[in-house]
Scaffold this motif. Structure first.
Motif, PDB file in Angstrom:
ATOM      1  N   SER A 136     -21.524 -49.969 -21.716  1.00  0.00           N
ATOM      2  CA  SER A 136     -20.694 -48.755 -21.670  1.00  0.00           C
ATOM      3  C   SER A 136     -19.309 -48.965 -22.271  1.00  0.00           C
ATOM      4  O   SER A 136     -18.773 -48.074 -22.917  1.00  0.00           O
ATOM      5  N   GLU A 140     -17.826 -46.972 -25.451  1.00  0.00           N
ATOM      6  CA  GLU A 140     -16.646 -46.126 -25.273  1.00  0.00           C
ATOM      7  C   GLU A 140     -15.509 -46.557 -26.195  1.00  0.00           C
ATOM      8  O   GLU A 140     -14.805 -45.731 -26.770  1.00  0.00           O
ATOM      9  N   ALA A 165     -28.192 -54.267 -27.355  1.00  0.00           N
ATOM     10  CA  ALA A 165     -27.750 -53.568 -26.146  1.00  0.00           C
ATOM     11  C   ALA A 165     -27.639 -54.552 -24.975  1.00  0.00           C
ATOM     12  O   ALA A 165     -28.352 -55.553 -24.929  1.00  0.00           O
ATOM     13  N   PHE A 172     -27.978 -47.100 -19.460  1.00  0.00           N
ATOM     14  CA  PHE A 172     -26.610 -46.759 -19.873  1.00  0.00           C
ATOM     15  C   PHE A 172     -26.305 -47.400 -21.233  1.00  0.00           C
ATOM     16  O   PHE A 172     -25.670 -46.802 -22.085  1.00  0.00           O
ATOM     17  N   SER A 173     -26.753 -48.648 -21.390  1.00  0.00           N
ATOM     18  CA  SER A 173     -26.517 -49.351 -22.655  1.00  0.00           C
ATOM     19  C   SER A 173     -27.253 -48.682 -23.798  1.00  0.00           C
ATOM     20  O   SER A 173     -26.698 -48.512 -24.885  1.00  0.00           O
ATOM     21  N   LEU A 174     -28.511 -48.318 -23.550  1.00  0.00           N
ATOM     22  CA  LEU A 174     -29.289 -47.686 -24.616  1.00  0.00           C
ATOM     23  C   LEU A 174     -28.585 -46.415 -25.103  1.00  0.00           C
ATOM     24  O   LEU A 174     -28.537 -46.139 -26.299  1.00  0.00           O
ATOM     25  N   MET A 175     -28.027 -45.673 -24.168  1.00  0.00           N
ATOM     26  CA  MET A 175     -27.386 -44.407 -24.518  1.00  0.00           C
ATOM     27  C   MET A 175     -26.120 -44.604 -25.360  1.00  0.00           C
ATOM     28  O   MET A 175     -25.638 -43.662 -25.984  1.00  0.00           O
ATOM     29  N   GLN A 176     -25.584 -45.820 -25.362  1.00  0.00           N
ATOM     30  CA  GLN A 176     -24.426 -46.085 -26.221  1.00  0.00           C
ATOM     31  C   GLN A 176     -24.821 -45.980 -27.694  1.00  0.00           C
ATOM     32  O   GLN A 176     -23.985 -45.727 -28.559  1.00  0.00           O
ATOM     33  N   MET A 177     -26.108 -46.181 -27.961  1.00  0.00           N
ATOM     34  CA  MET A 177     -26.575 -46.067 -29.347  1.00  0.00           C
ATOM     35  C   MET A 177     -26.414 -44.634 -29.855  1.00  0.00           C
ATOM     36  O   MET A 177     -25.931 -44.405 -30.962  1.00  0.00           O
ATOM     37  N   SER A 178     -26.830 -43.656 -29.049  1.00  0.00           N
ATOM     38  CA  SER A 178     -26.716 -42.268 -29.499  1.00  0.00           C
ATOM     39  C   SER A 178     -25.258 -41.813 -29.450  1.00  0.00           C
ATOM     40  O   SER A 178     -24.801 -41.058 -30.303  1.00  0.00           O
ATOM     41  N   LYS A 179     -24.534 -42.309 -28.446  1.00  0.00           N
ATOM     42  CA  LYS A 179     -23.121 -41.944 -28.309  1.00  0.00           C
ATOM     43  C   LYS A 179     -22.310 -42.395 -29.535  1.00  0.00           C
ATOM     44  O   LYS A 179     -21.546 -41.624 -30.111  1.00  0.00           O
TER      45      LYS A 179
END
Lengths: 282, 316
Positions: A136, A140, A165, A172-179
Motif C-alpha cells: 500500500s 500510494e 507485489a 491490498f498489494s495486488l490492487m496497487q497495480m490498478s491504482k
C-alpha cells in the motif's frame, strides 16, 4: 544475495568514517578488487567490466538529480499490516527489520528536483527493503509522485527494482497495480511524460503495471526484467531457458523496451528525451 | 473414496452414494421414506460441514474439479452469445473467451477465463492461464465495447497468467499492464465476477471493475497459497497455512472493502446444484447491470477513479 550486496550499506558508512575494512570492494561479476571510493564515484558500475551493481534508492536519486533543490515527497508514509500477516516471522517484525537495515520507511523513495535544470519528479525503489516489493505504501507514494507531476506539469521518472507485489499485504498489494496504472493513464491524458527506467530486477506486479507503461522504457544493461521469475518459468516449461532470457538485451530484441542506457549516460539521455518531449507541450 | 469430492466432503459423498444406490433399487414404498431420511441427514451434515469451513477448504472448493467454469454459464446466464476470436496481432488464446451476448435481453460484451475439465480441454484452455494474446484480445473487445456503449462483464477463473517462455517473449507484463491502464478509464460499465480462482495479476488484468463480485466460495489473491508457502516456508505442503494468512476468501475481502458483492452459493457449493448457481449468478448480474447502466459515464468514471485510489491502507 552476494556478500557484496550484504555489506554495501555498511561500505557506504564505513568509508566515510575511514574504517579500513570497507576500503576495498569486489565486483560480483569479474571478481576484480576495486577501491570502494572509486566504485562509489562510478555509481557502482565496475570500472573493469562495466557490471551495473544494484544501488540504493538514495544513491540512485542523488546521482540522477541536480544537487540543489531536492525535496522529498510523502517521506513519512508507513504500512499498517492490514492482514496481521504472519508466516515464520510477523510482517510487522520483518517490516521493522527492513526499516532498520535500509534506513528507509518503505520500498519507494520519491523526490522532486531538477535534471540539468528541468523540473522533474523522481521515484526510485529500494530493493533491499523487502525485495522492493509493492504494498500500500509504495502504491500510494507512486500516486503522490504522479499527482505532483500533474500539479507541476513536471515529467515523472521511475526507477524500478522490485520482486513484485508484497504478499504480506495480500490483495491490498495486488490492487496497487490498478491504482498506479490509473495514475499513469491520468499522466498520459495530461500529456505529461512518464519515463520508466527498468533496473535489476523488475519483476511481477511492478513490471506488470506502471513499469511497463512508460512513454519510453529504458533499461540498464543486463537487468532482469519480466513477469514470472526465471525459476518459475523453468519449472513450468521444464526446459532450459534461452541464453540471456529476461535480460535487458533480450527485451530490446523482443521489442519490449526502447533502449538500454549505461548508468553514466542516464542523466544526459533522459534529459535529451524529456527536452524533446516537452518542447512543444511545455 | 469418491474422487469427485474433496477430503472434507467425503462424509457427504458416502451418504450421497447410499442415496443413489437406494434410488437405483426399483422397489417402491419403504425406500422413499428411507431415502428422504438419508437426504435430510445429508443436508444436515452438509450444513454442519459448510458452516465452519477453513480458508484452505474454501480455496479447495474454489478449485473443485466439479465446479462450473465460464463456458458452463455462458448459455444459461446469457443469451445469443457470439464468440469473437483473436488479438489481431498474434493469435487466439483459448484461455480467455470473449464475445457479444445478451443478459436479460440487453447486449453486453462478455469476457471470461476458461479452465477446461478433461485433460484434452485443460490443454486447449491451458489450465485457464492466459498468454499475452489473450489479454490483448480482451482489451480489443473492451475497446469495442466502449465504442458501441456496451457494458463489459468479465468472469475471473485463473491460477494466474501463464509463466511460459513465449508469454514472456511476447510481453506478458506489458499486456497485463496495458489492460489495467485502459480499464481504469474505459468509458463503459465494467462488472467482474470471480467465479472460482482469482490468481493475482492474471486475474486483475480483466478485473478492474466498477462492481467487483465474488461467488461465496471463490478466492482472490495476490499469490496462490502454494506459491506463498513455497516462498515463505520453502515448503509447498504448507499451502493450508498460507491460505489462512492471505485472507483470500470473499468474506475477508468484502470486510476489507476490496470487493463489493458476495453471491451466495447453493448448499454444499456450486457443484452440488449447478442450475441454482447459474440462476443466482444471473439474478445478481441483472440486478447490478440495471443499477449501473443508470449512472452517467462521467459519474461512473469518477467513482471508478475514486475507488482505485482508495485501495490501500497506510499511515501518513
Amino acid at each position: 544475495m552476494s556478500w557484496l550486496e550484504k555489506i554495501l550499506p555498511s561500505i557506504t558508512n564505513v568509508v566515510k568514517k575511514n574504517i579500513p575494512e570497507g576500503l576495498w570492494s569486489k565486483c560480483p561479476k569479474c571478481d576484480s578488487t576495486i577501491y570502494t571510493e572509486e566504485l562509489q564515484e562510478a555509481t557502482y558500475v565496475c570500472p573493469k567490466c562495466d557490471y551495473h551493481m544494484r544501488i540504493s534508492a538514495r544513491v540512485r536519486i542523488d546521482s540522477f538529480l541536480d544537487k540543489e533543490g531536492q525535496e522529498e515527497i510523502a517521506p513519512n508514509l508507513v504500512a499498517v499490516d492490514p492482514l496481521k500477516f504472519k508466516d515464520q516471522k510477523k510482517y510487522k517484525d520483518r517490516y521493522l527489520q527492513a526499516q532498520k537495515d535500509t534506513n528507509e520507511k518503505d520500498a519507494l523513495v520519491v523526490k522532486k528536483g531538477t535534471l540539468n535544470g528541468l523540473p522533474v519528479i523522481v521515484a526510485a525503489f529500494e530493493f533491499k527493503f523487502m525485495g522492493g516489493s509493492m504494498g500500500s505504501v509504495v502504491g500510494e507514494k507512486f500516486v503522490r509522485a504522479a499527482q505532483e507531476s500533474i500539479k507541476t506539469k513536471a515529467p515523472l521518472i521511475c526507477f524500478s527494482a522490485s520482486g513484485g507485489a508484497r504478499m504480506q499485504e495480500g490483495l491490498f498489494s495486488l490492487m496497487q497495480m490498478s491504482k498506479t496504472s490509473l495514475m499513469v493513464k491520468l499522466l498520459s491524458n495530461q500529456k505529461i511524460p512518464f519515463i520508466s527506467v527498468l533496473t535489476d530486477p523488475t519483476m511481477g506486479g511492478v513490471s506488470a503495471s506502471f513499469a511497463m507503461l512508460g512513454d519510453v522504457h529504458i533499461a540498464e544493461p543486463n537487468a532482469l526484467i519480466g513477469f514470472a521469475g526465471p525459476r518459475v518459468v523453468e519449472q513450468t516449461v521444464r526446459e532450459e531457458l534461452p541464453e540471456g532470457f529476461q535480460r535487458s538485451e533480450f527485451l530490446l530484441e523482443k521489442g519490449a523496451i526502447d533502449l538500454i542506457v549505461h548508468r553514466h549516460e542516464l542523466r544526459q539521455q533522459v534529459h535529451t528525451l524529456l527536452s524533446a518531449m516537452t518542447f512543444n507541450n511545455g | 473414496m469418491n474422487l469427485d469430492y474433496l477430503d472434507f466432503e467425503q462424509p457427504i459423498a458416502e451418504l450421497e452414494d447410499k442415496i443413489e444406490a437406494l434410488c437405483n433399487i426399483k422397489n417402491k414404498a419403504d425406500i422413499t421414506q428411507e431415502t428422504d431420511a438419508l437426504k435430510s441427514k445429508s443436508t444436515v451434515l452438509t450444513k454442519k460441514i459448510f458452516s465452519s469451513l477453513s480458508d484452505w477448504q474454501i480455496s479447495q472448493l474454489a478449485r473443485h474439479p466439479k465446479r462450473l467454469y465460464t463456458l458452463d454459464y455462458i448459455n444459461t446466464v446469457f443469451e445469443e452469445f457470439t464468440e469473437l476470436h483473436g488479438d489481431r496481432a498474434y493469435g487466439d488464446d483459448h484461455a480467455i473467451v470473449g464475445g457479444i451476448a445478451k443478459l436479460d435481453g440487453q447486449p453486453v460484451m462478455f469476457i471470461g477465463q476458461q479452465k477446461g475439465r478433461s485433460t484434452q480441454e485443460k490443454l486447449k484452455y491451458n489450465f485457464g492461464m492466459p498468454r499475452p494474446e489473450g489479454y490483448r484480445k480482451a482489451l480489443r473487445l473492451m475497446k469495442m465495447a466502449e465504442k458501441f456503449n456496451l457494458p463489459v462483464i468479465t468472469f475471473i477463473d485463473t491460477p494466474g497468467a501463464y509463466p511460459g517462455i513465449g508469454a514472456e517473449e511476447r510481453g506478458q507484463s506489458e499486456a497485463i499492464a496495458r489492460n489495467l491502464f485502459e480499464m481504469s478509464t474505459l468509458a463503459t460499465p465494467i462488472i467482474s465476477v470471480v467465479i472460482g480462482e482469482g490468481g493475482s495479476g492474471g486475474a486483475l488484468a480483466i478485473g478492474v471493475a466498477d462492481t467487483m463480485m465474488m461467488f461465496q466460495y471463490s478466492i482472490y489473491s495476490v499469490i496462490s497459497p502454494e506459491g506463498c508457502a513455497s516462498i515463505l516456508y520453502k515448503d509447498v505442503s504448507k499451502a493450508n497455512i498460507a491460505a489462512e494468512s492471505l485472507k483470500l476468501t470473499s468474506t475477508h475481502l468484502k470486510k476489507a472493502g476490496l470487493i463489493d458483492i458476495i453471491i451466495d452459493e447453493p448448499l454444499g457449493g456450486i457443484h452440488r446444484d449447478p442450475s441454482k448457481a447459474q440462476s443466482l449468478l444471473k439474478a445478481a448480474l441483472i440486478k447490478e447491470l440495471n443499477i449501473i447502466k443508470k449512472i452517467s459515464t462521467q459519474d461512473l468514471l469518477s467513482a471508478r477513479q475514486e475507488k482505485l485510489l482508495g485501495f490501500g491502507q497506510f499511515k501518513d
